[in-house]
Design a protein around this motif. Structure first.
Motif, PDB file in Angstrom:
ATOM      1  N   SER A 132      -9.526 -71.824   8.630  1.00  0.00           N
ATOM      2  CA  SER A 132      -8.515 -72.132   9.500  1.00  0.00           C
ATOM      3  C   SER A 132      -8.106 -72.457  10.157  1.00  0.00           C
ATOM      4  CB  SER A 132      -7.201 -71.642   8.552  1.00  0.00           C
ATOM      5  OG  SER A 132      -7.306 -70.235   8.931  1.00  0.00           O
ATOM      6  N   ILE A 133      -7.113 -73.247  11.393  1.00  0.00           N
ATOM      7  CA  ILE A 133      -6.710 -73.732  12.459  1.00  0.00           C
ATOM      8  C   ILE A 133      -5.291 -74.046  12.800  1.00  0.00           C
ATOM      9  CG2 ILE A 133      -7.224 -74.764  14.839  1.00  0.00           C
ATOM     10  CD1 ILE A 133      -9.114 -76.344  13.204  1.00  0.00           C
ATOM     11  N   PRO A 134      -4.911 -71.994  13.748  1.00  0.00           N
ATOM     12  CA  PRO A 134      -3.606 -72.343  13.820  1.00  0.00           C
ATOM     13  C   PRO A 134      -2.642 -73.546  14.769  1.00  0.00           C
ATOM     14  CG  PRO A 134      -4.883 -70.499  15.604  1.00  0.00           C
ATOM     15  CD  PRO A 134      -6.074 -71.786  14.403  1.00  0.00           C
ATOM     16  N   ILE A 135      -1.768 -73.673  14.627  1.00  0.00           N
ATOM     17  CA  ILE A 135      -0.623 -74.462  15.177  1.00  0.00           C
ATOM     18  C   ILE A 135       0.350 -74.314  15.776  1.00  0.00           C
ATOM     19  CG2 ILE A 135       1.413 -76.382  14.975  1.00  0.00           C
ATOM     20  CD1 ILE A 135      -0.319 -77.080  12.323  1.00  0.00           C
ATOM     21  N   ALA A 314      -5.481 -73.284  19.085  1.00  0.00           N
ATOM     22  CA  ALA A 314      -4.439 -73.763  18.456  1.00  0.00           C
ATOM     23  C   ALA A 314      -4.281 -75.207  18.321  1.00  0.00           C
ATOM     24  CB  ALA A 314      -3.137 -73.492  18.401  1.00  0.00           C
ATOM     25  N   ARG A 337       1.743 -73.023   9.497  1.00  0.00           N
ATOM     26  CA  ARG A 337       1.681 -73.183  10.329  1.00  0.00           C
ATOM     27  C   ARG A 337       0.320 -72.805  10.647  1.00  0.00           C
ATOM     28  NH1 ARG A 337       6.543 -70.745  10.905  1.00  0.00           N
ATOM     29  NH2 ARG A 337       8.050 -72.266  12.638  1.00  0.00           N
ATOM     30  N   ALA A 338      -0.474 -73.504  10.242  1.00  0.00           N
ATOM     31  CA  ALA A 338      -2.247 -73.461  10.009  1.00  0.00           C
ATOM     32  C   ALA A 338      -2.690 -75.092   9.536  1.00  0.00           C
ATOM     33  CB  ALA A 338      -2.784 -72.286   9.272  1.00  0.00           C
ATOM     34  N   MET A 340      -6.051 -76.451   7.495  1.00  0.00           N
ATOM     35  CA  MET A 340      -6.541 -75.517   6.529  1.00  0.00           C
ATOM     36  C   MET A 340      -7.811 -76.118   5.681  1.00  0.00           C
ATOM     37  SD  MET A 340      -5.580 -72.052   6.091  1.00  0.00           S
ATOM     38  CE  MET A 340      -6.167 -71.685   4.867  1.00  0.00           C
TER      39      MET A 340
END
Length: 357
Positions: A132-135, A314, A337-338, A340
């Motif tokens: 997953s990558i945060p936003i 992010a 806020r990710a 996925m």
């Protein structure tokens, strides 16, 4: 060989709330929607939404290019690799606007994803496991005195990465940032100057900015001041400068650029974004994916790009007022806020039943 037919629609309206940065001052937002359809019902969606005053192309030019596709079908080999598909189409249909190129690439890859029953990020980069990558959520306020209150609310709501636009009054903005950092020592802070910060002001505030432990400062100064700015010990990122390949290359080669910001609407799609990311990596710079206050089709495409590249930083894909012009929708890759990994085919975008989009 599959035959795809194109339809082009325009969605536009008054913005329900003001934008910041490159979108500041805009009252309206327009989006060109490209639909590629095959006789069996499979279709792919793309979006061209150049940002007035920021993007290098215009909506009129993008719509004109996309409309040409409606005059003759696209012939696509569904068994070819994704970039071979893009090469075939663009060799037959020349386009100049980066936003229309992104729209065509998105629609083709979305269609391929539905045809192959795979999400777009897997179509591009294979079936390997992805993280997953945060936003990083954008603080939509120009007045620095209001920033601490906005940040308090966002952090209370679960935000961990935040981006703020600077350049109106750097001294006041730094004071607000100090207050934010005292209240939230762990939150990841990113700044964006949109090339509006005077280089002398940046130099005067450099020590204070360094003490804030910022993740990035995107495009603080005008292009001709980059050489002076690079002497400062700050974590710089390139965004607008990426349009000037020569200057961007020289800056990356200094080793003083921490990251590049990939906006496929401006760069011209997925392949161009891959190329810029590769160039950045060669110079030991990171890369992240962001938007230009795009609609949900482009937002979904940018999320898939981030997953395909597996970006470490992010993504700048938080919500913004222009999305309210669209019908209700869901993007499979965006949860809280990710970004996925998911199994939904293509862009993973679904509009509510009965919507016109």
């Amino acid at each position: 060989m599959s035959e795809l037919h194109a339809r082009v629609d325009l969605l536009e309206g008054e913005l329900p709330a003001p934008l910041v940065g490159g979108g500041a001052g805009l009252a309206r937002r327009a989006f060109g929607v490209l639909t590629l359809m095959r006789g069996d019902g499979n279709e792919g969606l793309g979006e061209a939404s150049p940002l007035p005053g920021y993007s290098p192309d215009s909506m009129d030019d993008a719509i004109e290019e996309l409309q040409r596709l409606a005059n003759a079908p696209l012939h696509v080999d569904a068994l070819a690799s994704p970039f071979e598909v893009l090469d075939e189409v663009f060799s037959a249909h020349r386009v100049q606007c980066p936003s229309s190129r992104f729209a065509i690439e998105s629609a083709l890859l979305d269609w391929l994803g539905h045809t192959r029953h795979k999400p777009l990020h897997q179509v591009l980069a294979g079936d390997v496991d992805r993280q997953s990558i945060p936003i990083a959520e954008l603080v939509l306020a120009r007045d620095a005195s209001t920033w601490p209150g906005h940040v308090d609310a966002l952090v209370d709501d679960g935000a961990t990465h935040l981006k703020l636009k600077i350049g109106v009054d750097l001294e006041r903005e730094v004071e607000a940032l100090r207050e934010i950092r005292r209240a939230h020592p762990a939150v990841v802070l990113r700044l964006d100057g949109n090339q509006r910060v005077p280089v002398d002001s940046l130099r005067e505030e450099a020590e204070a900015l360094e003490s804030l432990q910022l993740e990035l400062i995107e495009e603080p100064v005008a292009p001709h001041h980059w050489e002076d700015a690079l002497d400062l010990p700050l974590p710089f990122a390139l965004d607008e400068t990426l349009r000037d390949e020569g200057l961007a290359g020289r800056l990356l080669e200094t080793g003083k650029i921490r990251a590049v910001v990939l906006k496929p609407m401006v760069l011209g799609g997925f392949r161009a974004s891959f190329d810029v990311a590769e160039r950045a990596a060669e110079c030991d710079a990171d890369y992240l994916v962001s938007h230009t206050f795009d609609g949900p089709i482009a937002r979904a495409g940018a999320a898939e790009l981030a997953l395909a590249l597996q970006t470490k930083l992010a993504a700048g894909l938080g919500p913004h007022p222009a999305l309210e012009l669209w019908p209700p929708h869901r993007i499979a890759a965006l949860r809280s806020r990710a970004i996925m990994p998911h199994d939904a085919p293509g862009l993973g975008l679904r509009f509510e039943e009965g919507s016109d989009a």
